[in-house]
Write a protein that holds these residues in place. Structure first.
Motif, PDB file in Angstrom:
ATOM      1  N   ASN A 139       0.822  -1.207   0.000  1.00 28.34           N
ATOM      2  CA  ASN A 139       0.000   0.000   0.000  1.00 28.34           C
ATOM      3  C   ASN A 139       0.865   1.269   0.000  1.00 28.34           C
ATOM      4  OD1 ASN A 139      -2.308   1.549   0.071  1.00 28.34           O
ATOM      5  ND2 ASN A 139      -2.600   1.356   2.285  1.00 28.34           N
ATOM      6  N   LYS A 140       0.187   2.408  -0.279  1.00 28.89           N
ATOM      7  CA  LYS A 140       0.786   3.753  -0.265  1.00 28.89           C
ATOM      8  C   LYS A 140       1.825   3.919  -1.376  1.00 28.89           C
ATOM      9  CE  LYS A 140      -0.099   4.057   4.696  1.00 28.89           C
ATOM     10  NZ  LYS A 140       0.411   4.365   6.047  1.00 28.89           N
ATOM     11  N   VAL A 173       1.337  -6.993  -5.518  1.00 32.58           N
ATOM     12  CA  VAL A 173       0.888  -5.836  -6.298  1.00 32.58           C
ATOM     13  C   VAL A 173       1.101  -4.565  -5.487  1.00 32.58           C
ATOM     14  CG1 VAL A 173      -0.797  -7.158  -7.621  1.00 32.58           C
ATOM     15  CG2 VAL A 173      -1.487  -6.093  -5.460  1.00 32.58           C
ATOM     16  N   ALA A 174       1.334  -3.474  -6.184  1.00 31.89           N
ATOM     17  CA  ALA A 174       1.464  -2.154  -5.556  1.00 31.89           C
ATOM     18  C   ALA A 174       0.147  -1.411  -5.732  1.00 31.89           C
ATOM     19  CB  ALA A 174       2.611  -1.382  -6.187  1.00 31.89           C
ATOM     20  N   ILE A 175      -0.367  -0.856  -4.645  1.00 31.35           N
ATOM     21  CA  ILE A 175      -1.661  -0.172  -4.695  1.00 31.35           C
ATOM     22  C   ILE A 175      -1.590   1.118  -3.896  1.00 31.35           C
ATOM     23  CG2 ILE A 175      -2.938  -2.342  -4.883  1.00 31.35           C
ATOM     24  CD1 ILE A 175      -3.683  -1.913  -1.882  1.00 31.35           C
ATOM     25  N   SER A 176      -2.621   1.910  -4.047  1.00 28.39           N
ATOM     26  CA  SER A 176      -2.844   3.062  -3.187  1.00 28.39           C
ATOM     27  C   SER A 176      -4.296   3.003  -2.728  1.00 28.39           C
ATOM     28  CB  SER A 176      -2.573   4.373  -3.933  1.00 28.39           C
ATOM     29  OG  SER A 176      -2.921   5.480  -3.115  1.00 28.39           O
ATOM     30  N   LEU A 236       9.170  -3.073  -4.647  1.00 32.05           N
ATOM     31  CA  LEU A 236       8.497  -4.306  -5.055  1.00 32.05           C
ATOM     32  C   LEU A 236       9.483  -5.450  -5.221  1.00 32.05           C
ATOM     33  CD1 LEU A 236       5.777  -3.140  -7.614  1.00 32.05           C
ATOM     34  CD2 LEU A 236       5.430  -4.053  -5.325  1.00 32.05           C
ATOM     35  N   ALA A 237      10.652  -5.151  -5.772  1.00 29.32           N
ATOM     36  CA  ALA A 237      11.668  -6.195  -5.947  1.00 29.32           C
ATOM     37  C   ALA A 237      12.105  -6.747  -4.590  1.00 29.32           C
ATOM     38  CB  ALA A 237      12.859  -5.644  -6.725  1.00 29.32           C
ATOM     39  N   PRO A 279      -4.635  -2.951  -9.814  1.00 28.49           N
ATOM     40  CA  PRO A 279      -3.807  -4.176  -9.822  1.00 28.49           C
ATOM     41  C   PRO A 279      -4.307  -5.240  -8.857  1.00 28.49           C
ATOM     42  CG  PRO A 279      -2.443  -2.201  -9.777  1.00 28.49           C
ATOM     43  CD  PRO A 279      -3.839  -1.754  -9.527  1.00 28.49           C
ATOM     44  N   LEU A 280      -4.814  -4.816  -7.681  1.00 25.68           N
ATOM     45  CA  LEU A 280      -5.329  -5.779  -6.717  1.00 25.68           C
ATOM     46  C   LEU A 280      -6.615  -6.426  -7.223  1.00 25.68           C
ATOM     47  CD1 LEU A 280      -5.236  -7.135  -3.950  1.00 25.68           C
ATOM     48  CD2 LEU A 280      -6.388  -5.116  -3.001  1.00 25.68           C
ATOM     49  N   LEU A 281      -7.507  -5.624  -7.830  1.00 25.74           N
ATOM     50  CA  LEU A 281      -8.744  -6.187  -8.364  1.00 25.74           C
ATOM     51  C   LEU A 281      -8.470  -7.198  -9.467  1.00 25.74           C
ATOM     52  CD1 LEU A 281     -10.985  -2.972  -8.475  1.00 25.74           C
ATOM     53  CD2 LEU A 281     -11.189  -4.912  -6.902  1.00 25.74           C
ATOM     54  N   ASP A 282      -7.503  -6.902 -10.318  1.00 32.04           N
ATOM     55  CA  ASP A 282      -7.153  -7.852 -11.372  1.00 32.04           C
ATOM     56  C   ASP A 282      -6.629  -9.156 -10.777  1.00 32.04           C
ATOM     57  OD1 ASP A 282      -7.882  -5.990 -13.258  1.00 32.04           O
ATOM     58  OD2 ASP A 282      -5.842  -5.243 -13.579  1.00 32.04           O
TER      59      ASP A 282
END
Length: 484
Positions: free
Chosen positions: A226-227, A255-258, A240-241, A287-290
């Motif tokens: 998050n963030k 996944v990276a999200i906000s 992410l890596a 990205p999270l929904l996918d």
């Protein structure tokens, strides 16, 4: 640092590396010359040893660097055996309503055909804000467990594929004094079909441990960082890596999200004053929904087997904890009962600890009672060998037993005035208490009759002159003798 100074440092470093390489080459040539100068037989011997060492080193390196196999998911026992164990606990007056309600909740969720998703993670990582982004305007729902999990809220909405789902907002972990709430969160994570683990940057060691715990139960798992809107593109890729590396392939996707939410900052006005401003950040959870769409594509029915295995595995652990508590309490009662009987029988003993002939029946009965309680099968031969070892321990440790008993008598003069027979009685109370506690600890930890371990524990307890323990044994001795 100036450019000229950096160039000087780089030149010195390069020169040092070249010097080390030349020195290593010179040493290698010298060793090769000495090797060639050896007699032929010795040359073959040294060469063979060097080849063997090289092969061994290569093998160790290959073993160390080999790809690790993923740990197999925890396999739960069958439901019938769990129900039988819970019913047996209930007969012992243990509180099993929470365990029984867990089985009822398992059935209820299966019948509801909803997909259950738990949002899990440490405090202050944005879990509740993420739920608001996934289920806009949703109000907390209630369920059968609402009375016992009042700190877990369920929100009903639609999955990315259009099916009905329930998202659980659970208490955050790593909260000071929040162990009970963390247990609630973990239980809810096991009840869900899938788990979204939320972090707000690189994974800490505690978060990595939580991921491994979820992975051990085979939970369909997504890791949401998050963030992400607070980082540049390069920072995001770097974070992410690192997260993927530390996650070690446990999550199905990272996944990276906000999640959005509110942010507060201080704004300076043209006239020099300042004001506190609150504004909402835009959410970006695509990205999270996918990833959720792919993860939940099989549907609730197809994911039910994994969910049931996780729930039953967790229930198996909780049942085992209650069984351990019951066995510990029952062991105390058994040892107390036989120690009391030994006190009465000790009045006929010539010398405390000289043998266990007089108390042999009691000692045998205590061993069988403790073994039956812990589900360990013992033979007459094993019991005889154990008691023979106990006799040897007491013959060599009689002075210790008498010293501890004598000190206890001095500490409790009311017993000392009753005569020397009380010393014998107290000594046997100490012997049976030490023998019983040592044996019970061995049976609980090793699940077998390990004579050496039980004997070592007994010797330690015989020498233990703790005031609280001696007071308890003195009171037991006094009560038994007064009743006699």
């Amino acid at each position: 640092m100036s450019r000229r100074f950096r160039l000087l440092v780089a030149t010195i470093g390069f020169a040092a590396v070249v010097w080390l390489l030349l020195a290593a080459l010179d040493r290698a040539v010298a060793l090769a010359q000495r090797f060639m100068g050896l007699p032929e037989g010795l040359r073959w011997l040294v060469g063979g040893l060097l080849v063997a060492l090289a092969v061994l080193g290569a093998g160790l390196a290959a073993w160390w660097l080999r790809p690790r196999k993923p740990r197999a998911p925890v396999v739960a026992p069958d439901r019938a055996s769990l129900e039988a164990r819970i019913a047996q606990l209930r007969e012992t007056d243990a509180s099993v309503e929470e365990l029984r309600s867990e089985l009822g909740e398992l059935d209820r969720r299966r019948e509801s055909a909803h997909v259950y998703v738990a949002v899990f993670g440490e405090i202050s990582t944005g879990k509740s804000t993420l739920i608001a982004a996934l289920v806009p305007g949703a109000a907390p729902g209630s369920d059968v467990l609402g009375g016992t999990t009042r700190e877990i809220a369920h929100y009903e909405g639609e999955t990315p594929a259009g099916e009905r789902w329930m998202i659980a907002d659970v208490p955050g972990s790593a909260e000071t004094g929040g162990e009970s709430r963390e247990r609630l969160a973990r239980h809810e994570a096991l009840r869900a079909h899938a788990v979204i683990y939320v972090c707000a940057g690189d994974l800490t060691r505690t978060q990595a441990d939580e991921l491994r715990w979820l992975g051990d139960f085979g939970k369909p798992l997504l890791l949401a960082v998050n963030k992400a809107d607070q980082w540049t593109l390069a920072e995001r890729e770097r974070i992410l890596a690192r997260v993927r590396e530390r996650a070690a392939g446990i999550p199905d996707a990272v996944v990276a999200i906000s999640a959005g939410g509110e942010e507060r900052f201080t704004r300076r006005l043209p006239d020099g004053d300042t004001e506190e401003v609150t504004r909402r950040r835009a959410a970006d959870v695509r990205p999270l929904l996918d990833a959720l769409r792919r993860l939940l594509a099989p549907g609730a029915a197809a994911l039910e087997a994994l969910r049931e295995n996780a729930v039953l595995a967790g229930l198996h652990e909780r049942t085992a904890e209650q069984e351990s508590v019951y066995r510990a309490l029952e062991s105390e009662r058994i040892v107390h009962r036989y120690a009391r009987r030994a006190i009465v029988g000790a009045m006929a003993a010539v010398a405390p600890g000289s043998d266990l002939v007089i108390q042999g029946i009691l000692a045998t009965g205590m061993v069988r009672a403790l073994a039956d309680l812990h589900g360990v099968r013992v033979t007459d031969v094993e019991i005889d060998n154990l008691l023979r070892q106990v006799r040897m321990t007491l013959r060599t440790g009689t002075s210790v037993v008498l010293a501890v008993a004598g000190n206890a008598m001095k500490a409790f003069p009311g017993l000392g005035t009753l005569g020397g027979g009380v010393l014998h009685a107290f000594a046997y109370a100490l012997i049976f208490d030490s023998f019983g506690r040592g044996l019970a600890a061995t049976l609980a930890e090793r699940h077998t009759l390990d004579q050496a371990d039980a004997g070592e524990r007994m010797r330690e307890l015989l020498a233990d002159a703790g005031t609280s323990r001696l007071r308890r044994l003195a009171e037991l001795t006094g009560e038994a003798l007064r009743d006699r």
